[in-house]
Every structure is written in structure tokens, then in C-alpha cells.
Design an enzyme around this catalytic site. Structure first.
Site, short mmCIF file in Angstrom:
data_model
loop_
_atom_site.label_atom_id
_atom_site.label_comp_id
_atom_site.label_asym_id
_atom_site.label_seq_id
_atom_site.Cartn_x
_atom_site.Cartn_y
_atom_site.Cartn_z
N LEU A 74 -3.34 1.52 7.14
CA LEU A 74 -3.78 2.62 6.29
C LEU A 74 -3.13 2.60 4.91
O LEU A 74 -2.00 2.14 4.76
CB LEU A 74 -3.48 3.97 6.95
CG LEU A 74 -4.19 4.25 8.28
CD1 LEU A 74 -3.77 5.61 8.80
CD2 LEU A 74 -5.70 4.15 8.13
N SER B 156 0.86 -1.18 0.00
CA SER B 156 0.00 0.00 0.00
C SER B 156 0.90 1.23 0.00
O SER B 156 2.12 1.11 0.16
CB SER B 156 -0.93 0.01 1.22
OG SER B 156 -0.18 0.15 2.42
N HIS C 32 3.64 -4.98 2.85
CA HIS C 32 3.10 -5.57 4.08
C HIS C 32 3.52 -7.02 4.25
O HIS C 32 3.86 -7.44 5.37
CB HIS C 32 1.57 -5.50 4.08
CG HIS C 32 1.01 -4.13 4.20
ND1 HIS C 32 0.76 -3.54 5.41
CD2 HIS C 32 0.66 -3.22 3.25
CE1 HIS C 32 0.25 -2.32 5.21
NE2 HIS C 32 0.20 -2.11 3.91
N LEU D 46 5.05 -10.73 2.09
CA LEU D 46 5.45 -11.63 1.00
C LEU D 46 5.36 -13.03 1.57
O LEU D 46 5.94 -13.33 2.62
CB LEU D 46 6.88 -11.34 0.56
CG LEU D 46 7.62 -12.44 -0.21
CD1 LEU D 46 6.95 -12.75 -1.54
CD2 LEU D 46 9.08 -12.05 -0.44
#
Length: 202
Positions: free
Chosen positions: A106, A92, A117, A119
Site C-alpha cells: 500500500l 512509498s 521497499h 535498494l
């Protein structure tokens, strides 16, 4: 915001050559594409098995997986073998130099940093180099996004050498902790590869 289909190895299905008439359709042996909320359960099953057994915590819960695949699917990448998800990355956008607790949940649409975030690779496909290959493809794709300046992630210390081999550099200890777990924050300078971007067909 550009979609993953802008890169040749992630061309969307509707842009691919049609199957010749009279030929039986088969799933591609290996395919890379962005993920969608419909992939969330498969993603979470792989993530849960990969992380719970090692650290006892998942980077993303199922509702958070759906959250990011709804808001920014173009920052995800899945590797499919004959239609089956075998590895994935979810990212993100973030708008600060360092990660904070807010970065875990967020998506900052105007940010220039991609927060990786998670893998994860399916257990039956590990120890085959798939994680490294998938990360390489993901970073190649990020170089084609003009708004991305860098990628960041946090990982446990034993994973630092893995991400260093992919080109990440250590920023230092992360301020984020999850229970007893501590993390190292790392970054990858996407903008520093401007020459490669100009010559990559992006």
C-alpha cells in the site's frame, strides 16, 4: 507532491541546458532521476537477480513495481550510466510507526513516513559503493520534502551494518516474515535534519 526534479542533481530533462547546435548528442555519463512505469522491467530484472540468488524472494514483484512507480514515482530514484539503469530505490508513503503486512503493497498518500521497499544494484556494478552513494542521494532528497518525517525499511540481519553506515537506526525485529525469512526494522530521522534542510537549497 514535489517531484525529484526539485533537487539540482535530479533536474528534469526539459530544464537542462540545450545541446549546442552542431554538437553530437550523447547520453550523460551518470544521471539520477525518478523512475516511471516504463522502467519497471529493467527494475525488476535487477531486483530479481539481486534477491532471488540470496534469499529466494523479491521484495517487489513486477506488478508491484509498476504499482508504486505509477502511484508515487517521486519516491523512487534510479542511477543511470550512459542511459542504462544500474541501481535504484523504490519507496512509498506509510502512516504508522511500525511496518505491517499492508505496508508491503500500500501507498498511504497522507503518511509522513517513507517506506523504502528495495535498494538494488546491477550485478556488474556491485562492490563499487554505488548502493551507499544512491542511498545518500535519496536521503538528501527526502530532506527536501516537507511532509516527510522519517524513512523506514526492513532488512535481513546481515544488511543491518550497511544501513547503519547510511544513518539508519535499529527499531527491533519486524513483525513481518516471508516464509522462513525474518527481518530487522530500521528508521532514519529525516525531520531531525531540519537545519540541513534549511541550508541545502531545498
Amino acid at each position: 507532491m514535489p517531484a525529484l526534479g526539485t533537487v539540482h542533481f535530479m533536474k528534469p530533462l526539459h530544464m537542462r541546458s540545450p545541446v549546442p547546435q552542431g554538437r553530437r548528442h550523447t547520453l550523460p555519463a551518470s544521471e539520477f532521476r525518478s523512475l516511471s512505469p516504463e522502467d519497471a522491467i529493467s527494475v525488476f530484472e535487477i531486483e530479481r537477480e539481486a534477491f532471488i540468488s540470496v534469499s529466494g524472494e523479491c521484495p517487489l514483484h513486477l506488478d508491484e513495481v509498476r504499482h508504486f512507480l505509477t502511484l508515487c514515482p517521486e519516491l523512487s530514484l534510479g542511477w543511470f550510466e550512459e542511459g542504462r539503469l544500474v541501481a535504484f530505490i523504490i519507496g512509498s508513503l506509510w502512516d504508522q510507526e511500525r511496518l505491517s503486512l499492508d505496508a508491503l503493497t500500500l501507498h498511504r498518500p497522507h503518511g509522513s513516513t517513507v517506506h523504502v521497499h528495495v535498494l538494488a544494484v546491477h550485478r556488474t556494478f556491485r562492490q563499487q559503493g554505488k548502493g551507499s552513494i544512491l542511498m545518500w542521494r535519496y536521503l538528501q532528497y527526502l530532506r527536501c520534502l516537507p511532509y516527510v518525517r522519517r524513512a523506514v525499511l526492513m532488512c535481513e540481519d546481515f544488511l543491518v551494518p550497511f544501513y547503519q553506515r547510511s544513518g539508519f537506526h535499529v527499531l527491533g525485529p519486524s513483525e513481518i516474515t516471508v516464509g522462513p525469512l525474518t527481518f530487522t526494522e530500521m528508521f532514519y530521522p529525516v525531520r531531525g535534519h531540519a537545519f540541513m534542510r534549511r541550508n541545502s537549497g531545498c
